[in-house]
Design an enzyme around this catalytic site. Structure first.
Site, mmCIF file in Angstrom:
data_model
loop_
_atom_site.group_PDB
_atom_site.id
_atom_site.type_symbol
_atom_site.label_atom_id
_atom_site.label_comp_id
_atom_site.label_asym_id
_atom_site.label_seq_id
_atom_site.Cartn_x
_atom_site.Cartn_y
_atom_site.Cartn_z
ATOM 1 N N LYS A 37 0.840 -1.202 0.000
ATOM 2 C CA LYS A 37 0.000 0.000 0.000
ATOM 3 C C LYS A 37 0.876 1.253 0.000
ATOM 4 C CE LYS A 37 -3.786 1.995 2.807
ATOM 5 N NZ LYS A 37 -4.625 1.770 4.010
ATOM 6 N N SER A 114 -9.327 1.854 2.914
ATOM 7 C CA SER A 114 -8.437 2.570 2.044
ATOM 8 C C SER A 114 -7.378 1.694 1.379
ATOM 9 C CB SER A 114 -7.739 3.677 2.839
ATOM 10 O OG SER A 114 -6.897 3.127 3.819
ATOM 11 N N SER A 138 -9.696 -0.244 7.122
ATOM 12 C CA SER A 138 -9.097 -0.148 5.786
ATOM 13 C C SER A 138 -8.526 -1.442 5.221
ATOM 14 C CB SER A 138 -8.004 0.924 5.785
ATOM 15 O OG SER A 138 -8.588 2.209 5.852
#
Lengths: 412, 412
Positions: A37, A114, A138
């Protein structure tokens, strides 16, 4: 479920950029590929945190985040820097600047965020597992939406060095994976603990407020799995309310967990990001601009009560949960939204009160510092949904062992 | 001990600047004053982390750190931003750029660091308590050197939002105070838990390797206190070795705890600070420049073993320690150095191998995520030294209660 077909990098749209970081040693993850990420540092690259101006105003990372080096040192190779939601605060999976990665199991629907690109890369077969972060859901939400496994670890046990902090009292680094086996293999490297192959289960608590909070369709879709769990846990399956865990009094329900975790996270985020927002005046999506106005103006005198409530809930959960006990409820209260929410107001977007309901569920592990795994055990109208298992703080290896057991009994 | 005389701000040299932040509400800390280490954000001020170039290249804080707002919301007022060691990595208490705050109990000796100004402000009577941070000893060492109380909390229980991260797997926010009572009052606000007035003690383990690691003079000076503890804990006082805690096998001694914590902290610090050091090329003291060369070049393939060793030690400690059990050993292995070490090579500076020996002691709480309090219970040649009590992770309120008991029995 059918085997995943492979998607191209272009079809997936998961990556800010592809990279090729070879393993630094041979180990239990030999031959496996992972994505990272874009709020987790990769040496030599700028970490953008889903915001072009964040990337522009911060230097390239001098070192990998610690978790990246742990995986490279166990034989895995890093193949991509994955898109995430802008400054990691939303659950959308649609980034105003970088776009929305593909949810291959439900292409008209968002991945959720996210850790959107991390989830897409795994679900599209471009990575065997992916590093993501989870402050308020997330990892768990995109795992549920994309039909993969997602693990939010116990707070404080996986180093966040080299990971941009947003709300350090809630921030965790964890994993997304296609299978329980891959989740366990990579998880055991991060935890530096072996995942037990043979687990003896304790009590399983179906949290009544959390089940009641989910759509009827989700409860129905997960009922087969609950039966399976009843087979595994026998007479140790209980319907338990949060009020009962909080001492059996006239305590407040799920809404209080949601509110407490929101206030704390908003204050922490403004403590972490406010200086940058005020000085750089970055380009923000309309939604992010609104969010920063909100958190900037949170009355910080509410912090005292919020900290007290959080710590009370956390202690109650810790006292309630034996080392082999689990909590269980749907990961998300409703299936993933249709794509297009960020830039377009779609008339077919159902009004589901999605955020408060979802954050109420994710708040339980957040408040309690508990580990949680979302398992891809059902679908609603062709859209994946997840079932979550949570364990006592620090019982991550045991939890991953249970997840392997449940997955194998479910034919995953 | 004689009552503390008051010193002026100029005599102390504790502050980067004095401030006047009024309380935001009335509460249990009404009327009390606190200082804040200059790596913890105060809204409207630049946080320098003991490095002028850090302050110059970062914007003023938009919000207070969460811990600051917790204390303001409980009735205390903030009176000063306290000097700390450069980028918080040393135990010196002498900052190349900002100077060395006064250790009023031993004016020729350093306060120790990195929470040097916080300790000086408290010891000089300019604050009732002070916020500091402790990654590898930065609260415990100055507490011991300055003859005050210092508390490193369990890892992960006090929010680090608004506190510059250096090694998040070890970073903690905690307190320094003149008395056990003040430590408990402020500590209970940060913990959001009441400190028990009446504690029932479990076993007390005198860690043999840690005692053996301290100067003979320190062991002798603390022997009166050990007798007092034997009176309190009775036949539950044991001499226990770390090898025993680590499963009784042929495990490695204190050196392995020190080495493991060093490698992890060096790697984490480079993950957190490396990008800034490489891009800004800040003015650094010769010592800091050497330190950053060291941590930049640490072989990160050693991480895998270090993480595994840390987690094994951490699990062993957790399994060993009951909720009321304590570990006990000297906080520092030798009295505070003479001032002048940073800029001048003083010939009267004894060669004590100070850093490895001190970091070996501080590594135990760091590795184990345990809370530790240093109590000012003795002196060696007129220089204060401390005795440390450590409890199981999360048992901070109990530990603060024991500290109050021990302090009152010691006439503190």
């Amino acid at each position: 479920m059918p085997p995943f077909r492979k998607y191209t990098i272009q079809e997936s749209g998961a990556f800010v950029e592809t990279v090729a970081y070879p393993p630094t040693a041979s180990g239990p993850l030999d031959g496996l590929r992972f994505a990272v990420k874009d709020i987790i540092d990769l040496a030599g690259h700028r970490t953008s945190c889903g915001s072009p101006d964040w990337g522009r105003t911060h230097p390239p990372a001098a070192a990998n985040a610690l978790c990246v080096d742990q995986l490279l040192g166990a034989g895995a190779r890093c193949v991509g820097k994955a898109i995430c939601d802008e400054l990691a605060f939303s659950l959308d999976g649609e980034n105003y600047f970088y776009g929305a990665p593909l949810n291959p199991r439900a292409p008209d629907h968002v991945t959720g965020g996210s850790s959107s690109g991390s989830a897409s890369a795994v679900a599209c077969g471009l990575a065997d597992f992916a590093l993501g972060t989870d402050t308020g859901g997330s990892l768990r939400v995109p795992a549920a939406n994309c039909g993969i496994f997602g693990w939010r670890p116990s707070h404080g046990f996986i180093s966040t060095a080299g990971v941009t902090p947003f709300a350090p009292g809630f921030d965790t680094v964890g994993l997304l994976a296609e299978s329980a086996d891959l989740l366990s293999r990579a998880g055991s490297v991060l935890l530096a603990a072996s995942v037990p192959g043979d687990v003896e289960v304790g009590a399983l608590h179906l949290i009544s407020e959390a089940w009641a909070n989910a759509d009827q369709e989700i409860r129905a879709a997960l009922s087969r799995t609950v039966k399976l769990l009843q087979g595994l846990f026998g007479d140790k399956v209980h319907e338990t309310s949060l009020r009962e865990i909080d001492g059996g009094g006239a305590g407040l329900g799920l809404a209080s967990w949601y509110e407490t975790s929101s206030i704390l996270q908003w204050c922490e985020m403004w403590s972490c990001l406010g200086s940058w927002v005020e000085s750089v005046k970055p380009a923000l999506s309309p939604k992010a601009a609104k969010f920063f106005e909100l958190i900037k103006n949170t009355d910080r005198r509410r912090l005292g009560d919020a900290v007290r409530t959080r710590e009370r809930y956390c202690r109650r959960l810790k006292n309630f949960l034996g080392p082999r006990d689990l909590l269980c409820f749907p990961t998300v209260p409703a299936p993933a939204r249709f794509k297009g929410g960020v830039k377009v107001d779609r008339p077919d977007q159902p009004k589901t009160n999605y955020y408060p309901r979802t954050l109420s569920l994710t708040a339980i592990a957040g408040i309690g510092r508990l580990p949680e795994v979302s398992l891809p055990l059902a679908e609603v109208g062709g859209v994946p949904v997840g079932l979550s298992l949570l364990a006592a703080p620090g019982q991550d290896a045991y939890l991953l062992g249970v997840v392997q057991l449940v997955a194998s009994r479910s034919g995953l």
